[in-house]
Design a protein around this motif. Structure first.
Motif, PDB file in Angstrom:
ATOM      1  N   ASP A 148       5.360  -5.611  -5.862  1.00 42.97           N
ATOM      2  CA  ASP A 148       4.652  -6.880  -5.629  1.00 42.97           C
ATOM      3  C   ASP A 148       5.536  -7.978  -5.019  1.00 42.97           C
ATOM      4  OD1 ASP A 148       2.324  -5.786  -6.697  1.00 42.97           O
ATOM      5  OD2 ASP A 148       2.960  -6.328  -8.735  1.00 42.97           O
ATOM      6  N   HIS A 149       6.824  -7.633  -4.715  1.00 45.60           N
ATOM      7  CA  HIS A 149       7.654  -8.621  -4.034  1.00 45.60           C
ATOM      8  C   HIS A 149       7.129  -8.821  -2.609  1.00 45.60           C
ATOM      9  CE1 HIS A 149      11.169 -10.538  -2.210  1.00 45.60           C
ATOM     10  NE2 HIS A 149      11.647 -10.750  -3.431  1.00 45.60           N
ATOM     11  N   PRO A 150       6.986 -10.093  -2.186  1.00 40.28           N
ATOM     12  CA  PRO A 150       6.421 -10.322  -0.842  1.00 40.28           C
ATOM     13  C   PRO A 150       7.224  -9.655   0.270  1.00 40.28           C
ATOM     14  CG  PRO A 150       7.230 -12.373  -1.847  1.00 40.28           C
ATOM     15  CD  PRO A 150       7.241 -11.335  -2.910  1.00 40.28           C
ATOM     16  N   ALA A 151       8.530  -9.376   0.041  1.00 41.46           N
ATOM     17  CA  ALA A 151       9.346  -8.747   1.086  1.00 41.46           C
ATOM     18  C   ALA A 151       8.840  -7.348   1.425  1.00 41.46           C
ATOM     19  CB  ALA A 151      10.806  -8.678   0.662  1.00 41.46           C
ATOM     20  N   ARG A 152       8.031  -6.759   0.548  1.00 41.98           N
ATOM     21  CA  ARG A 152       7.495  -5.433   0.872  1.00 41.98           C
ATOM     22  C   ARG A 152       6.661  -5.463   2.150  1.00 41.98           C
ATOM     23  NH1 ARG A 152       6.770  -1.041  -3.765  1.00 41.98           N
ATOM     24  NH2 ARG A 152       8.548  -1.682  -5.011  1.00 41.98           N
ATOM     25  N   ASP A 153       6.143  -6.657   2.479  1.00 45.27           N
ATOM     26  CA  ASP A 153       5.350  -6.785   3.699  1.00 45.27           C
ATOM     27  C   ASP A 153       6.181  -6.510   4.954  1.00 45.27           C
ATOM     28  OD1 ASP A 153       3.333  -7.446   2.032  1.00 45.27           O
ATOM     29  OD2 ASP A 153       3.284  -9.578   2.534  1.00 45.27           O
ATOM     30  N   LEU A 154       7.517  -6.568   4.824  1.00 48.72           N
ATOM     31  CA  LEU A 154       8.369  -6.252   5.977  1.00 48.72           C
ATOM     32  C   LEU A 154       8.258  -4.782   6.369  1.00 48.72           C
ATOM     33  CD1 LEU A 154      11.667  -8.129   4.941  1.00 48.72           C
ATOM     34  CD2 LEU A 154      10.104  -8.805   6.768  1.00 48.72           C
ATOM     35  N   TRP A 155       7.863  -3.938   5.404  1.00 46.73           N
ATOM     36  CA  TRP A 155       7.797  -2.496   5.674  1.00 46.73           C
ATOM     37  C   TRP A 155       6.406  -1.982   5.352  1.00 46.73           C
ATOM     38  CZ3 TRP A 155      11.788  -4.834   2.904  1.00 46.73           C
ATOM     39  CH2 TRP A 155      13.023  -4.884   3.566  1.00 46.73           C
ATOM     40  N   ASP A 156       5.607  -1.732   6.388  1.00 45.07           N
ATOM     41  CA  ASP A 156       4.283  -1.144   6.167  1.00 45.07           C
ATOM     42  C   ASP A 156       4.482   0.327   5.874  1.00 45.07           C
ATOM     43  OD1 ASP A 156       2.604  -3.456   6.688  1.00 45.07           O
ATOM     44  OD2 ASP A 156       3.461  -3.346   8.700  1.00 45.07           O
ATOM     45  N   THR A 157       4.080   0.709   4.679  1.00 40.91           N
ATOM     46  CA  THR A 157       4.537   1.979   4.134  1.00 40.91           C
ATOM     47  C   THR A 157       3.497   3.079   4.205  1.00 40.91           C
ATOM     48  OG1 THR A 157       5.894   0.684   2.621  1.00 40.91           O
ATOM     49  CG2 THR A 157       5.569   3.001   2.061  1.00 40.91           C
ATOM     50  N   LEU A 158       3.957   4.281   4.534  1.00 39.50           N
ATOM     51  CA  LEU A 158       3.115   5.478   4.473  1.00 39.50           C
ATOM     52  C   LEU A 158       3.420   6.192   3.158  1.00 39.50           C
ATOM     53  CD1 LEU A 158       3.634   6.648   8.144  1.00 39.50           C
ATOM     54  CD2 LEU A 158       1.414   6.078   7.149  1.00 39.50           C
ATOM     55  N   TYR A 159       2.407   6.337   2.324  1.00 39.02           N
ATOM     56  CA  TYR A 159       2.608   6.994   1.038  1.00 39.02           C
ATOM     57  C   TYR A 159       2.256   8.470   1.142  1.00 39.02           C
ATOM     58  CZ  TYR A 159       3.384   2.406  -0.824  1.00 39.02           C
ATOM     59  OH  TYR A 159       3.927   1.176  -1.057  1.00 39.02           O
ATOM     60  N   VAL A 160       2.870   9.292   0.311  1.00 40.53           N
ATOM     61  CA  VAL A 160       2.531  10.715   0.281  1.00 40.53           C
ATOM     62  C   VAL A 160       1.816  11.019  -1.025  1.00 40.53           C
ATOM     63  CG1 VAL A 160       4.441  11.391   1.776  1.00 40.53           C
ATOM     64  CG2 VAL A 160       4.772  11.416  -0.692  1.00 40.53           C
ATOM     65  N   ASP A 161       1.268  12.220  -1.088  1.00 43.78           N
ATOM     66  CA  ASP A 161       0.389  12.574  -2.180  1.00 43.78           C
ATOM     67  C   ASP A 161       1.149  13.000  -3.444  1.00 43.78           C
ATOM     68  OD1 ASP A 161      -2.052  12.740  -3.253  1.00 43.78           O
ATOM     69  OD2 ASP A 161      -2.718  14.523  -2.165  1.00 43.78           O
ATOM     70  N   ILE A 162       2.303  12.403  -3.661  1.00 50.25           N
ATOM     71  CA  ILE A 162       3.062  12.654  -4.887  1.00 50.25           C
ATOM     72  C   ILE A 162       3.257  11.274  -5.510  1.00 50.25           C
ATOM     73  CG2 ILE A 162       5.182  13.633  -5.871  1.00 50.25           C
ATOM     74  CD1 ILE A 162       5.708  14.888  -3.064  1.00 50.25           C
ATOM     75  N   PRO A 163       2.817  11.090  -6.741  1.00 46.83           N
ATOM     76  CA  PRO A 163       2.902   9.752  -7.334  1.00 46.83           C
ATOM     77  C   PRO A 163       4.302   9.170  -7.234  1.00 46.83           C
ATOM     78  CG  PRO A 163       1.664  11.222  -8.763  1.00 46.83           C
ATOM     79  CD  PRO A 163       2.220  12.078  -7.651  1.00 46.83           C
ATOM     80  N   GLY A 164       4.385   7.911  -6.802  1.00 45.40           N
ATOM     81  CA  GLY A 164       5.681   7.226  -6.730  1.00 45.40           C
ATOM     82  C   GLY A 164       6.506   7.594  -5.514  1.00 45.40           C
ATOM     83  N   HIS A 165       5.973   8.404  -4.597  1.00 49.66           N
ATOM     84  CA  HIS A 165       6.749   8.832  -3.435  1.00 49.66           C
ATOM     85  C   HIS A 165       6.144   8.334  -2.128  1.00 49.66           C
ATOM     86  CE1 HIS A 165       8.613  11.324  -6.437  1.00 49.66           C
ATOM     87  NE2 HIS A 165       9.537  11.685  -5.567  1.00 49.66           N
ATOM     88  N   LEU A 166       6.989   8.282  -1.108  1.00 50.34           N
ATOM     89  CA  LEU A 166       6.583   7.737   0.184  1.00 50.34           C
ATOM     90  C   LEU A 166       7.496   8.292   1.269  1.00 50.34           C
ATOM     91  CD1 LEU A 166       9.129   5.590   0.392  1.00 50.34           C
ATOM     92  CD2 LEU A 166       7.655   4.175  -0.974  1.00 50.34           C
TER      93      LEU A 166
END
Ligand code: DAH
Length: 340
Positions: A148-166
């Motif tokens: 939830d840190h706003p800096a996460r917006d710097l990296w638009d993230t692709l998540y994978v189908d394993i919980p907690g992984h990307l």
């Protein structure tokens, strides 16, 4: 039709088939023989049709001979197929080898990473690898970017189908992995592929490379960082090119900077290529945040470090005046062939 005649016919068939199998020149010929002799409408079935004319007590005797003949044919076919198969494979392997001495060229992303590694290698930096499928912990949290840190917006993230992984959005998580596995002094270079959920255009891709650098030692200063990056810029873009630090922000470095080199097109006067500023940004860098050092298992009272991250495609674009990032992924030989 009598028993002796049928038995002779079967043995004749066995002999003829054995000869044909031995002479078969290729796998296709073996397939044809198999079909011709053992197939549903094949010659073995044809011979056995005569069985109906025998007295009932003689039929099992013919059956036994027929089974023996069938088994020997099957074995011969299988053996010949194995021989021909490996011969055909050998021939293909001989015919399909690529001649590594024909002139080729490195992909420009790879060429740029090789050059970056060569330059930093001269300063004692060693190349490490780090996973492309990362966990949220390494990609963000341990780099001082909580959920939830706003800096996460710097990296638009692709998540994978394993919980907690990307898919890692940058090579910076490699910093944590290196700090946790080698003792200072650390001079690490981490080249690798990164992934982001991006709207693709001439300067944004969803798949690209980065090269991360990390130095950790006792008494490492920002002056060391500046000196090293100057050497790098001069080796990469030409001796005497002016450089500058500009304030920047990254959660994992404090202070953080953008590192600029004078515009390679106009020499610093100001032109459309540099947005009339006279400068081009080539990487982000800074002093490793004490929280990140601690997350890497190091005592920030004892150790200091700097880190930097750059895009080899961007470096290559600046060096070769390439105007569209998409060229790096299109595999157009007219483009790739220019990097001999
Ligand atoms: N990870 C940053 C990015 O993807 C680049 C970067 C900036 C890396 C500063 C660093 C650094 O190591 O110190 O945008």
């Amino acid at each position: 039709m009598d028993l002796a005649q049928l038995t002779r016919d079967l043995e004749t068939l066995a002999e003829q088939t054995a000869a044909a199998v031995a002479a078969a020149p290729d796998l296709a010929a073996i397939d044809a023989i198999e079909l011709d002799v053992l197939g549903k409408k094949g010659r073995l079935t044809g011979v056995l049709r005569g069985i109906g004319g025998l007295p009932a007590d003689e039929r099992p005797l013919v059956g036994a001979v027929a089974n023996r003949v069938r088994a020997s044919i099957e074995a011969a076919v299988a053996a010949r197929r194995a021989v021909l198969g490996s011969a055909e494979l050998d021939a293909r392997l001989r015919a399909e080898t690529s001649d590594v001495t024909t002139p080729g060229s490195l992909h420009p992303s790879i060429e740029a990473m090789a050059e970056i590694s060569r330059i930093f290698g001269q300063f004692g930096f060693v190349v490490y690898e780090s996973p492309e499928i990362e966990d949220d912990l390494h990609n963000f949290q341990l780099l001082n970017i909580p959920p939830d840190h706003p800096a996460r917006d710097l990296w638009d993230t692709l998540y994978v189908d394993i919980p907690g992984h990307l898919l890692r959005t940058h090579t910076s998580p490699g910093q944590i992995r290196v700090m946790r596995s080698v003792e200072p002094p650390i001079r690490a270079l981490l080249p690798g592929r990164c992934f982001r959920y991006e709207a693709i255009d001439a300067s944004h891709g969803s798949e690209f490379f980065q090269v991360e650098g990390l130095m950790v030692d006792e008494g490492t200063t920002m002056g060391d960082l500046r000196g090293l990056l100057d050497e790098f810029a001069h080796a990469m873009f030409g001796a005497g090119k002016r450089t500058r630090f500009r304030p920047g922000y990254y959660p994992f470095t404090e202070p953080s900077v953008a590192f600029d080199v004078e515009c390679l097109v106009c020499g610093g006067v100001g032109c459309p290529a540099c947005g009339r500023s006279g400068w081009m940004t080539i990487l982000g860098a800074g002093m490793v945040h004490p929280v990140v050092l601690r997350n890497g298992g190091l005592d920030p009272e004892r150790y200091q470090g700097f880190a930097f991250g750059m895009g080899p495609e961007r470096i290559s674009m600046l060096r070769h005046r390439i105007n569209d990032l998409r060229l790096f992924l299109e595999n157009d030989l007219r483009f790739l062939g220019q990097f001999r």
